[in-house]
Design a protein around this motif. Structure first.
Motif, PDB file in Angstrom:
ATOM      1  N   UNK A   1      62.408 -18.318  34.707  1.00 41.42           N
ATOM      2  CA  UNK A   1      63.293 -17.905  35.309  1.00 41.42           C
ATOM      3  C   UNK A   1      65.028 -18.198  34.881  1.00 41.42           C
ATOM      4  N   UNK A   2      65.365 -18.012  34.796  1.00 41.01           N
ATOM      5  CA  UNK A   2      66.487 -18.213  33.518  1.00 41.01           C
ATOM      6  C   UNK A   2      66.214 -16.891  33.212  1.00 41.01           C
ATOM      7  N   UNK A   3      65.431 -16.202  32.580  1.00 40.26           N
ATOM      8  CA  UNK A   3      65.279 -14.748  32.002  1.00 40.26           C
ATOM      9  C   UNK A   3      65.322 -14.030  32.650  1.00 40.26           C
ATOM     10  N   UNK A   4      65.074 -14.274  34.353  1.00 44.73           N
ATOM     11  CA  UNK A   4      64.612 -13.689  35.675  1.00 44.73           C
ATOM     12  C   UNK A   4      65.958 -13.539  35.864  1.00 44.73           C
ATOM     13  N   UNK A   5      67.167 -14.487  35.972  1.00 44.03           N
ATOM     14  CA  UNK A   5      67.986 -14.213  36.332  1.00 44.03           C
ATOM     15  C   UNK A   5      69.164 -13.058  35.443  1.00 44.03           C
ATOM     16  N   UNK A   6      69.490 -13.520  34.531  1.00 43.58           N
ATOM     17  CA  UNK A   6      69.575 -12.736  33.184  1.00 43.58           C
ATOM     18  C   UNK A   6      69.624 -11.253  33.237  1.00 43.58           C
ATOM     19  N   UNK A   7      68.100 -10.788  33.543  1.00 47.34           N
ATOM     20  CA  UNK A   7      67.692  -9.180  33.767  1.00 47.34           C
ATOM     21  C   UNK A   7      67.533  -8.925  34.997  1.00 47.34           C
ATOM     22  N   UNK A   8      67.984  -9.546  36.005  1.00 45.95           N
ATOM     23  CA  UNK A   8      67.843  -9.024  37.638  1.00 45.95           C
ATOM     24  C   UNK A   8      65.997  -9.089  38.010  1.00 45.95           C
ATOM     25  N   UNK A   9      65.813  -9.809  37.314  1.00 49.56           N
ATOM     26  CA  UNK A   9      64.029  -9.024  37.906  1.00 49.56           C
ATOM     27  C   UNK A   9      63.746 -10.821  38.483  1.00 49.56           C
ATOM     28  N   UNK A  10      63.816 -10.027  39.900  1.00 55.76           N
ATOM     29  CA  UNK A  10      62.911 -11.382  40.903  1.00 55.76           C
ATOM     30  C   UNK A  10      61.514 -12.312  40.719  1.00 55.76           C
ATOM     31  N   UNK A  11      62.029 -13.242  40.711  1.00 59.97           N
ATOM     32  CA  UNK A  11      60.989 -15.215  40.193  1.00 59.97           C
ATOM     33  C   UNK A  11      59.725 -14.830  41.035  1.00 59.97           C
ATOM     34  N   UNK A  12      60.039 -13.795  41.705  1.00 59.85           N
ATOM     35  CA  UNK A  12      58.490 -14.219  42.946  1.00 59.85           C
ATOM     36  C   UNK A  12      57.174 -13.218  42.097  1.00 59.85           C
ATOM     37  N   UNK A  13      57.518 -12.612  40.851  1.00 55.68           N
ATOM     38  CA  UNK A  13      56.479 -11.628  40.700  1.00 55.68           C
ATOM     39  C   UNK A  13      56.063 -12.799  38.973  1.00 55.68           C
ATOM     40  N   UNK A  14      56.665 -13.510  39.032  1.00 56.84           N
ATOM     41  CA  UNK A  14      55.926 -14.731  38.200  1.00 56.84           C
ATOM     42  C   UNK A  14      54.891 -15.004  38.613  1.00 56.84           C
ATOM     43  N   UNK A  15      53.976 -13.799  37.600  1.00 55.96           N
ATOM     44  CA  UNK A  15      52.444 -15.016  37.886  1.00 55.96           C
ATOM     45  C   UNK A  15      51.671 -16.398  36.950  1.00 55.96           C
ATOM     46  N   UNK A  16      51.929 -17.463  37.776  1.00 50.01           N
ATOM     47  CA  UNK A  16      52.079 -18.654  37.556  1.00 50.01           C
ATOM     48  C   UNK A  16      50.997 -18.769  37.458  1.00 50.01           C
ATOM     49  N   UNK A  17      49.385 -18.440  37.473  1.00 52.22           N
ATOM     50  CA  UNK A  17      48.229 -18.455  37.602  1.00 52.22           C
ATOM     51  C   UNK A  17      47.735 -18.780  36.063  1.00 52.22           C
ATOM     52  N   UNK A  18      47.379 -19.972  36.182  1.00 55.50           N
ATOM     53  CA  UNK A  18      46.222 -20.365  35.268  1.00 55.50           C
ATOM     54  C   UNK A  18      45.685 -19.378  33.885  1.00 55.50           C
ATOM     55  N   UNK A  19      45.019 -18.433  34.760  1.00 54.76           N
ATOM     56  CA  UNK A  19      44.429 -17.108  34.058  1.00 54.76           C
ATOM     57  C   UNK A  19      45.982 -16.473  33.290  1.00 54.76           C
TER      58      UNK A  19
END
Length: 182
Positions: free
Chosen positions: A87-105
């Motif tokens: 999440x912090x990396x998303x902030x640093x690189x201006x990426x939207x955290x809602x695109x992180x896939x948090x599914x165990x797969x």
């Protein structure tokens, strides 16, 4: 999103395919940088379709690892810290955290160090609170019940994930300050 796996010489890839690809800032940022906490990625395009190749060599999915073992407090803490880092990396690189896939797969681990790596898939959004809650529910069933710290941390994470606008970073800071008891 279509999912495939590909092996090329000395590399293994998780391949996520997107139909009707459109160039975006987030795609370029992901491809041009090695973003801490995320799997390295490259892209292949054919017509209007794009395939993102995530480097998973020497890593295993969280789902696969937890089919064979139970989650300890130390491992759960490293996983939660990894989510915070992503999440912090998303902030640093201006990426939207809602695109992180948090599914165990789609969460991959270095099994020796238990270092988590996440997939950032810029073509699909998922609400972060709901994704955290689903992950917390999944992890509850896989806790080492002999490790009281793992059980306490797991249920506290589940409680946090159910809150509106949860702050995982603040939660982890409080957890460490209080010596593992919130």
């Amino acid at each position: 999103m279509n999912v495939a796996y590909r092996r090329e010489l000395d590399h293994n890839y998780l391949v996520l395919e997107q139909e009707e690809y459109q160039e975006s800032y987030q795609v370029r940022m992901l491809l041009k940088n090695k973003v801490p906490g995320f799997l390295e990625c490259r892209m292949s395009c054919l017509d209007k379709n794009a395939s993102l190749y995530y480097e998973i060599t020497s890593r295993q999915s969280l789902r696969l690892v937890l089919e064979r073992k139970r989650l300890t407090q130390t491992e759960l803490l490293k996983l939660l810290e990894g989510i915070c880092q992503a999440v912090c990396s998303c902030g640093e690189y201006l990426l939207d955290v809602e695109h992180i896939l948090l599914t165990p797969d789609y969460i991959y681990l270095d099994p020796d160090e238990w270092e988590p790596f996440f997939c950032f898939f810029p073509f699909e959004k998922q609400e972060m609170g709901g994704a955290l809650l689903e992950l917390a529910e999944y992890l509850l069933d896989r806790l080492d019940r002999q490790d009281s710290g793992a059980v306490t941390l797991g249920y506290e994470f589940y409680r946090l994930a159910g809150e509106e606008n949860p702050s995982l970073k603040k939660f982890l800071e409080t957890w460490k300050e209080e010596g593992g008891n919130i």
